[in-house]
Write a protein that holds these residues in place. Structure first.
Motif, PDB file in Angstrom:
ATOM      1  N   PRO A 171       0.823  -1.209   0.000  1.00 56.78           N
ATOM      2  CA  PRO A 171       0.000   0.000   0.000  1.00 56.78           C
ATOM      3  C   PRO A 171       0.855   1.256   0.000  1.00 56.78           C
ATOM      4  O   PRO A 171       1.973   1.260   0.517  1.00 56.78           O
ATOM      5  CB  PRO A 171      -0.812  -0.114   1.290  1.00 56.78           C
ATOM      6  CG  PRO A 171       0.062  -0.929   2.192  1.00 56.78           C
ATOM      7  CD  PRO A 171       0.752  -1.914   1.290  1.00 56.78           C
ATOM      8  N   VAL A 172       0.335   2.324  -0.600  1.00 58.66           N
ATOM      9  CA  VAL A 172       1.073   3.585  -0.635  1.00 58.66           C
ATOM     10  C   VAL A 172       0.836   4.419   0.615  1.00 58.66           C
ATOM     11  O   VAL A 172       1.713   5.138   1.081  1.00 58.66           O
ATOM     12  CB  VAL A 172       0.687   4.413  -1.886  1.00 58.66           C
ATOM     13  CG1 VAL A 172       1.177   3.716  -3.140  1.00 58.66           C
ATOM     14  CG2 VAL A 172      -0.815   4.645  -1.969  1.00 58.66           C
ATOM     15  N   ASN A 173      -0.381   4.338   1.162  1.00 59.24           N
ATOM     16  CA  ASN A 173      -0.744   5.058   2.384  1.00 59.24           C
ATOM     17  C   ASN A 173      -0.419   6.547   2.279  1.00 59.24           C
ATOM     18  O   ASN A 173       0.322   7.106   3.081  1.00 59.24           O
ATOM     19  CB  ASN A 173      -0.044   4.448   3.604  1.00 59.24           C
ATOM     20  CG  ASN A 173      -0.638   4.961   4.915  1.00 59.24           C
ATOM     21  OD1 ASN A 173      -1.840   5.222   4.991  1.00 59.24           O
ATOM     22  ND2 ASN A 173       0.171   5.106   5.942  1.00 59.24           N
ATOM     23  N   ASP A 174      -0.988   7.211   1.256  1.00 57.17           N
ATOM     24  CA  ASP A 174      -0.791   8.642   1.099  1.00 57.17           C
ATOM     25  C   ASP A 174      -2.125   9.299   0.761  1.00 57.17           C
ATOM     26  O   ASP A 174      -3.200   8.711   0.981  1.00 57.17           O
ATOM     27  CB  ASP A 174       0.284   8.944   0.060  1.00 57.17           C
ATOM     28  CG  ASP A 174      -0.053   8.385  -1.319  1.00 57.17           C
ATOM     29  OD1 ASP A 174      -1.235   8.092  -1.585  1.00 57.17           O
ATOM     30  OD2 ASP A 174       0.871   8.243  -2.149  1.00 57.17           O
ATOM     31  N   ALA A 175      -2.087  10.509   0.213  1.00 50.59           N
ATOM     32  CA  ALA A 175      -3.311  11.281  -0.030  1.00 50.59           C
ATOM     33  C   ALA A 175      -4.270  10.587  -0.997  1.00 50.59           C
ATOM     34  O   ALA A 175      -5.492  10.821  -0.958  1.00 50.59           O
ATOM     35  CB  ALA A 175      -2.950  12.662  -0.562  1.00 50.59           C
ATOM     36  N   ARG A 176      -3.745   9.720  -1.871  1.00 56.19           N
ATOM     37  CA  ARG A 176      -4.608   9.021  -2.825  1.00 56.19           C
ATOM     38  C   ARG A 176      -5.625   8.117  -2.124  1.00 56.19           C
ATOM     39  O   ARG A 176      -6.724   7.887  -2.624  1.00 56.19           O
ATOM     40  CB  ARG A 176      -3.764   8.184  -3.783  1.00 56.19           C
ATOM     41  CG  ARG A 176      -2.985   8.975  -4.798  1.00 56.19           C
ATOM     42  CD  ARG A 176      -2.015   8.086  -5.544  1.00 56.19           C
ATOM     43  NE  ARG A 176      -0.890   7.687  -4.712  1.00 56.19           N
ATOM     44  CZ  ARG A 176       0.092   6.909  -5.132  1.00 56.19           C
ATOM     45  NH1 ARG A 176       0.080   6.412  -6.357  1.00 56.19           N
ATOM     46  NH2 ARG A 176       1.099   6.611  -4.327  1.00 56.19           N
ATOM     47  N   CYS A 177      -5.239   7.592  -0.977  1.00 50.26           N
ATOM     48  CA  CYS A 177      -6.078   6.610  -0.282  1.00 50.26           C
ATOM     49  C   CYS A 177      -7.402   7.210   0.197  1.00 50.26           C
ATOM     50  O   CYS A 177      -8.403   6.493   0.330  1.00 50.26           O
ATOM     51  CB  CYS A 177      -5.321   6.020   0.901  1.00 50.26           C
ATOM     52  SG  CYS A 177      -3.780   5.209   0.441  1.00 50.26           S
ATOM     53  N   LYS A 178      -7.406   8.499   0.465  1.00 51.80           N
ATOM     54  CA  LYS A 178      -8.595   9.147   1.018  1.00 51.80           C
ATOM     55  C   LYS A 178      -9.803   8.999   0.111  1.00 51.80           C
ATOM     56  O   LYS A 178     -10.931   8.799   0.584  1.00 51.80           O
ATOM     57  CB  LYS A 178      -8.303  10.631   1.271  1.00 51.80           C
ATOM     58  CG  LYS A 178      -9.463  11.391   1.902  1.00 51.80           C
ATOM     59  CD  LYS A 178      -9.096  12.850   2.143  1.00 51.80           C
ATOM     60  CE  LYS A 178     -10.269  13.606   2.771  1.00 51.80           C
ATOM     61  NZ  LYS A 178      -9.930  15.044   2.998  1.00 51.80           N
ATOM     62  N   GLU A 179      -9.596   9.091  -1.220  1.00 52.71           N
ATOM     63  CA  GLU A 179     -10.706   9.043  -2.155  1.00 52.71           C
ATOM     64  C   GLU A 179     -10.910   7.661  -2.772  1.00 52.71           C
ATOM     65  O   GLU A 179     -11.795   7.478  -3.601  1.00 52.71           O
ATOM     66  CB  GLU A 179     -10.483  10.066  -3.279  1.00 52.71           C
ATOM     67  CG  GLU A 179     -10.475  11.503  -2.791  1.00 52.71           C
ATOM     68  CD  GLU A 179     -10.381  12.507  -3.931  1.00 52.71           C
ATOM     69  OE1 GLU A 179     -10.173  12.059  -5.087  1.00 52.71           O
ATOM     70  OE2 GLU A 179     -10.519  13.711  -3.667  1.00 52.71           O
ATOM     71  N   CYS A 180     -10.110   6.687  -2.385  1.00 52.57           N
ATOM     72  CA  CYS A 180     -10.178   5.360  -2.995  1.00 52.57           C
ATOM     73  C   CYS A 180     -11.324   4.549  -2.394  1.00 52.57           C
ATOM     74  O   CYS A 180     -11.439   4.425  -1.167  1.00 52.57           O
ATOM     75  CB  CYS A 180      -8.855   4.623  -2.808  1.00 52.57           C
ATOM     76  SG  CYS A 180      -8.849   2.977  -3.549  1.00 52.57           S
ATOM     77  N   SER A 181     -12.135   3.942  -3.246  1.00 53.32           N
ATOM     78  CA  SER A 181     -13.264   3.140  -2.777  1.00 53.32           C
ATOM     79  C   SER A 181     -12.806   1.825  -2.145  1.00 53.32           C
ATOM     80  O   SER A 181     -13.575   1.166  -1.454  1.00 53.32           O
ATOM     81  CB  SER A 181     -14.215   2.835  -3.941  1.00 53.32           C
ATOM     82  OG  SER A 181     -13.581   2.020  -4.909  1.00 53.32           O
ATOM     83  N   LEU A 182     -11.533   1.437  -2.382  1.00 53.33           N
ATOM     84  CA  LEU A 182     -11.016   0.179  -1.850  1.00 53.33           C
ATOM     85  C   LEU A 182     -10.249   0.366  -0.550  1.00 53.33           C
ATOM     86  O   LEU A 182      -9.545  -0.546  -0.112  1.00 53.33           O
ATOM     87  CB  LEU A 182     -10.114  -0.493  -2.891  1.00 53.33           C
ATOM     88  CG  LEU A 182     -10.757  -0.828  -4.232  1.00 53.33           C
ATOM     89  CD1 LEU A 182      -9.760  -1.535  -5.139  1.00 53.33           C
ATOM     90  CD2 LEU A 182     -11.992  -1.695  -4.044  1.00 53.33           C
ATOM     91  N   LYS A 183     -10.370   1.515   0.058  1.00 56.90           N
ATOM     92  CA  LYS A 183      -9.591   1.816   1.266  1.00 56.90           C
ATOM     93  C   LYS A 183      -9.821   0.785   2.363  1.00 56.90           C
ATOM     94  O   LYS A 183      -8.879   0.324   3.011  1.00 56.90           O
ATOM     95  CB  LYS A 183      -9.928   3.214   1.775  1.00 56.90           C
ATOM     96  CG  LYS A 183      -9.098   3.661   2.978  1.00 56.90           C
ATOM     97  CD  LYS A 183      -9.448   5.079   3.389  1.00 56.90           C
ATOM     98  CE  LYS A 183      -8.616   5.512   4.590  1.00 56.90           C
ATOM     99  NZ  LYS A 183      -8.936   6.907   4.997  1.00 56.90           N
ATOM    100  N   ASP A 184     -11.079   0.391   2.603  1.00 55.67           N
ATOM    101  CA  ASP A 184     -11.380  -0.566   3.664  1.00 55.67           C
ATOM    102  C   ASP A 184     -10.846  -1.953   3.342  1.00 55.67           C
ATOM    103  O   ASP A 184     -10.464  -2.709   4.238  1.00 55.67           O
ATOM    104  CB  ASP A 184     -12.894  -0.632   3.907  1.00 55.67           C
ATOM    105  CG  ASP A 184     -13.440   0.644   4.528  1.00 55.67           C
ATOM    106  OD1 ASP A 184     -12.638   1.401   5.108  1.00 55.67           O
ATOM    107  OD2 ASP A 184     -14.656   0.888   4.428  1.00 55.67           O
TER     108      ASP A 184
END
Length: 209
Positions: A171-184
């Motif tokens: 995982p990158v764990n950066d700002a992109r994750c906030k809007e990603c539907s696959l975060k959970d």
């Protein structure tokens, strides 16, 4: 997780997913994982009309909706939201996005890949395309440059290696994750913390001479 065969076609959408985040690409196209959030639901609403195959003509321009496209040379398959066919022979793909007008390289790569597919299918050059941004009701024209075409080919090669490996990138764990539907599903913060813990544990037992 199932690795793909070298000759399996790659979905056009994989280019956008890979460019945004290789792990997202692997989760969707390797593990067949997907989830909804507000962004994907807005995107689905925007695509509702263009997902219905059909056409319309206005002032001599024929607009084909949900047009299937492919490239045997690159091993790509997918569909264009809209392709406009002009009386002078120009072919102009239009990709619909739900956000405001802004430049995103992952959108441009997907559009350029569509252009390459259309060129191979139609035997005509496709030099321009557009991203239609639904929130601002504006188009952003994209020139299908040599640089962009090269980036598409490089992305296709990288995606093919990723899918053939059957390996999920970290995982990158950066700002992109906030809007990603696959975060959970991805759990970037948890996995990043685990990695930091393992590193700290290893360094704890390093003895300097």
């Amino acid at each position: 997780m199932i690795a793909t065969e070298p000759d399996d076609p790659i979905m056009l959408s994989a280019l956008q997913h890979w460019s945004y985040c290789p792990r997202q690409c692997a989760l969707i196209h390797l593990e067949q994982a997907f989830d909804e959030n507000v962004h994907t639901m807005r995107g689905n609403a925007v695509h509702k009309r263009v997902d219905e195959p059909g056409f319309e003509t206005f002032e001599g321009v024929r607009s084909e909706r949900s047009l299937p496209v492919w490239s045997e040379q690159l091993g790509l398959i997918g569909k264009c939201d809209v392709v406009e066919f002009y009386p002078d022979g120009r072919i102009h793909p239009v990709e619909y996005k739900h956000g405001k007008k802004r430049i995103k390289i992952h959108d441009d790569l997907q559009l350029a890949a569509q252009a390459i597919c259309l060129e191979e299918m139609m035997g005509k050059p496709v030099t321009h395309g557009s991203i239609y941004h639904h929130s601002s009701r504006r188009r952003r024209e994209v020139v299908i440059t040599t640089t962009l075409r090269t980036q598409v080919k490089e992305a296709v090669a990288a995606i093919r290696l990723l899918l053939a490996s059957g390996t999920l990138p970290p995982p990158v764990n950066d700002a992109r994750c906030k809007e990603c539907s696959l975060k959970d599903i991805c759990q970037p913060a948890v996995l990043a913390q685990k990695s930091d813990y393992q590193t700290a544990q290893t360094e704890l037992f390093i003895i300097d001479d």
